[in-house]
Design an enzyme around this catalytic site. Structure first.
Site, PDB file in Angstrom:
ATOM      1  N   ASN A  11       0.870  -1.175   0.000  1.00  0.00           N
ATOM      2  CA  ASN A  11       0.000   0.000   0.000  1.00  0.00           C
ATOM      3  C   ASN A  11       0.909   1.229   0.000  1.00  0.00           C
ATOM      4  O   ASN A  11       1.496   1.565   1.017  1.00  0.00           O
ATOM      5  CB  ASN A  11      -0.888  -0.040   1.257  1.00  0.00           C
ATOM      6  CG  ASN A  11      -1.695   1.233   1.438  1.00  0.00           C
ATOM      7  OD1 ASN A  11      -1.809   2.043   0.526  1.00  0.00           O
ATOM      8  ND2 ASN A  11      -2.255   1.413   2.629  1.00  0.00           N
ATOM      9  N   LYS A  13       0.158   4.305  -0.295  1.00  0.00           N
ATOM     10  CA  LYS A  13      -0.453   5.520   0.259  1.00  0.00           C
ATOM     11  C   LYS A  13      -0.177   6.693  -0.692  1.00  0.00           C
ATOM     12  O   LYS A  13      -0.142   6.500  -1.899  1.00  0.00           O
ATOM     13  CB  LYS A  13       0.052   5.762   1.687  1.00  0.00           C
ATOM     14  CG  LYS A  13      -0.107   4.490   2.541  1.00  0.00           C
ATOM     15  CD  LYS A  13       0.094   4.697   4.009  1.00  0.00           C
ATOM     16  CE  LYS A  13      -0.123   3.379   4.747  1.00  0.00           C
ATOM     17  NZ  LYS A  13      -0.022   3.501   6.172  1.00  0.00           N
ATOM     18  N   HIS A  98      -9.556   1.456   4.832  1.00  0.00           N
ATOM     19  CA  HIS A  98      -8.281   1.574   5.554  1.00  0.00           C
ATOM     20  C   HIS A  98      -8.461   2.522   6.742  1.00  0.00           C
ATOM     21  O   HIS A  98      -9.239   3.479   6.666  1.00  0.00           O
ATOM     22  CB  HIS A  98      -7.203   2.103   4.602  1.00  0.00           C
ATOM     23  CG  HIS A  98      -5.828   2.072   5.201  1.00  0.00           C
ATOM     24  ND1 HIS A  98      -5.389   3.031   6.081  1.00  0.00           N
ATOM     25  CD2 HIS A  98      -4.821   1.179   5.067  1.00  0.00           C
ATOM     26  CE1 HIS A  98      -4.151   2.732   6.462  1.00  0.00           C
ATOM     27  NE2 HIS A  98      -3.788   1.601   5.855  1.00  0.00           N
ATOM     28  N   GLU A 100      -6.796   4.873   7.832  1.00  0.00           N
ATOM     29  CA  GLU A 100      -6.557   6.295   7.540  1.00  0.00           C
ATOM     30  C   GLU A 100      -7.784   6.921   6.878  1.00  0.00           C
ATOM     31  O   GLU A 100      -8.055   8.104   7.061  1.00  0.00           O
ATOM     32  CB  GLU A 100      -5.298   6.445   6.672  1.00  0.00           C
ATOM     33  CG  GLU A 100      -4.037   6.201   7.506  1.00  0.00           C
ATOM     34  CD  GLU A 100      -2.835   5.711   6.726  1.00  0.00           C
ATOM     35  OE1 GLU A 100      -2.843   5.769   5.485  1.00  0.00           O
ATOM     36  OE2 GLU A 100      -1.868   5.243   7.373  1.00  0.00           O
ATOM     37  N   GLU A 170      -5.682  -4.627  10.617  1.00  0.00           N
ATOM     38  CA  GLU A 170      -4.626  -3.640  10.818  1.00  0.00           C
ATOM     39  C   GLU A 170      -4.902  -2.847  12.085  1.00  0.00           C
ATOM     40  O   GLU A 170      -5.666  -1.865  12.054  1.00  0.00           O
ATOM     41  CB  GLU A 170      -4.573  -2.673   9.628  1.00  0.00           C
ATOM     42  CG  GLU A 170      -4.235  -3.328   8.316  1.00  0.00           C
ATOM     43  CD  GLU A 170      -3.604  -2.316   7.364  1.00  0.00           C
ATOM     44  OE1 GLU A 170      -2.476  -2.545   6.948  1.00  0.00           O
ATOM     45  OE2 GLU A 170      -4.245  -1.297   7.073  1.00  0.00           O
ATOM     46  N   GLY A 176       2.465   2.280  10.768  1.00  0.00           N
ATOM     47  CA  GLY A 176       3.456   3.346  10.625  1.00  0.00           C
ATOM     48  C   GLY A 176       4.171   3.702  11.917  1.00  0.00           C
ATOM     49  O   GLY A 176       4.821   4.740  12.006  1.00  0.00           O
ATOM     50  N   SER A 216       3.267  -2.087  10.391  1.00  0.00           N
ATOM     51  CA  SER A 216       4.714  -2.203  10.634  1.00  0.00           C
ATOM     52  C   SER A 216       5.288  -3.568  10.248  1.00  0.00           C
ATOM     53  O   SER A 216       6.179  -4.083  10.929  1.00  0.00           O
ATOM     54  CB  SER A 216       5.046  -1.853  12.092  1.00  0.00           C
ATOM     55  OG  SER A 216       4.690  -0.501  12.351  1.00  0.00           O
TER      56      SER A 216
HETATM   57  P1  PGA Z   1       2.830   0.313   7.597  1.00  0.00           P
HETATM   58  O1  PGA Z   1       1.378   0.596   6.989  1.00  0.00           O
HETATM   59  O2  PGA Z   1       3.311  -0.989   7.019  1.00  0.00           O
HETATM   60  O3  PGA Z   1       3.674   1.489   7.131  1.00  0.00           O
HETATM   61  O4  PGA Z   1       2.694   0.259   9.083  1.00  0.00           O
HETATM   62  C1  PGA Z   1       0.475  -0.473   6.787  1.00  0.00           C
HETATM   63  C2  PGA Z   1      -0.819   0.027   6.232  1.00  0.00           C
HETATM   64  O5  PGA Z   1      -1.261   1.125   6.621  1.00  0.00           O
HETATM   65  O6  PGA Z   1      -1.444  -0.628   5.376  1.00  0.00           O
END
Ligand code: PGA
Length: 258
Positions: A11, A13, A98, A100, A170, A176, A216
């Site tokens: 992903n 982003k 997601h 976010e 998630e 992140g 992560s």
């Molecule tokens: P990350 O993000 O691997 O940077 O923690 C995962 C995600 O948001 O899908």
């Protein structure tokens, strides 16, 4: 072929220009050419989808969008992109709900369900995300929150549609942050999600459901996740941004699941 083919999705982003995205695919594809046991996807920004799909043509790399309109196939919805339009440019699936999107753009369970519906109606694969916040985990409500999110997704589906969806767990506190869930936490939640899916549908549907872990994930910890019985791949943010690193991550996931 295993019952559940592992799936690893990068992903991206809000990263990468069209030129950067195409250069990535050109560098990445030869590095995963020998990988046959793992399905691999990348989710670029909308503007790069068409070029990335063209660059990936002839390979097994799946291209996914990061979001989709709740409406469609057309209409007066300024700024939105319909599922059919994503399919037209070569998308295979869509990441839906997601955290976010839920957190910064107010996506509710109902909106997420509507996006899953549109994605399925356009014959695309929804990768529907669920996950609790740190406050919810600390309050001891992680299982109930995530189960509520899952039931909102599963509720409107027909039994025929149940096999056409992938879930991603998630935990918000792991995204992140460099603080991945422990394998024990991930396995417990994935098992709970699978059991809930069985309640919503039946045992074969639950056995076939692919549940990805995200938050992560790195080359160093991927194997610890993909070797868990109820983890069927990963949704990878930061560690998917460099082609060499993501190729290595995919390879390590394969070793673990072989
Ligand atoms: P990350 O993000 O691997 O940077 O923690 C995962 C995600 O948001 O899908």
């Amino acid at each position: 072929m295993a019952l559940r083919t592992p799936l690893i999705i990068g992903n991206w982003k809000m990263h990468k220009t069209v030129a950067e995205a195409v250069a990535y695919v050109t560098a990445f594809l030869p590095q995963v050419a020998q990988v046959t046991d793992v399905e691999i996807g990348i989710a670029p920004v909308f503007t790069a989808l068409s070029s990335v799909a063209t660059a990936a043509k002839g390979s097994t790399l799946r291209v996914l969008a990061q979001d989709v309109a709740t409406e469609g196939p057309t209409g007066a919805f300024t700024g939105e992109v319909a599922a059919e339009m994503l399919r037209e440019v070569g998308c295979y699936g869509v990441i839906v709900g997601h955290s976010e999107r839920r957190r910064y753009y107010g996506e509710t369970d109902a909106i997420v369900a509507a996006k899953v519906r549109r994605t399925l109606d356009a014959q695309l694969l929804p990768v529907a995300c669920v996950g609790e916040t740190l406050d919810e985990r600390e309050a001891g409500t992680a299982l109930t929150v995530v189960e509520r999110q899952l039931r909102a997704i599963a509720g409107p589906l027909t039994p025929d549609e149940a096999p056409r969806i992938v879930l991603a767990y998630e935990p918000v506190w792991a995204i992140g942050t460099g603080r991945a869930a422990t394998p024990e936490v991930a396995q417990a939640m994935h098992r709970h999600l699978r059991a809930t899916w069985e309640e919503c549908f039946d045992a074969p549907a639950a056995a076939a459901l692919r549940i990805l872990y995200g938050g992560s994930v790195t080359t160093d910890n991927i194997a610890a996740f993909t070797s868990l019985p109820d983890v069927d791949g990963a949704l990878v943010g930061g560690a998917s941004l460099a082609p060499d690193g993501f190729a290595q991550l995919v390879q390590r996931s394969q070793v673990a699941s072989a």
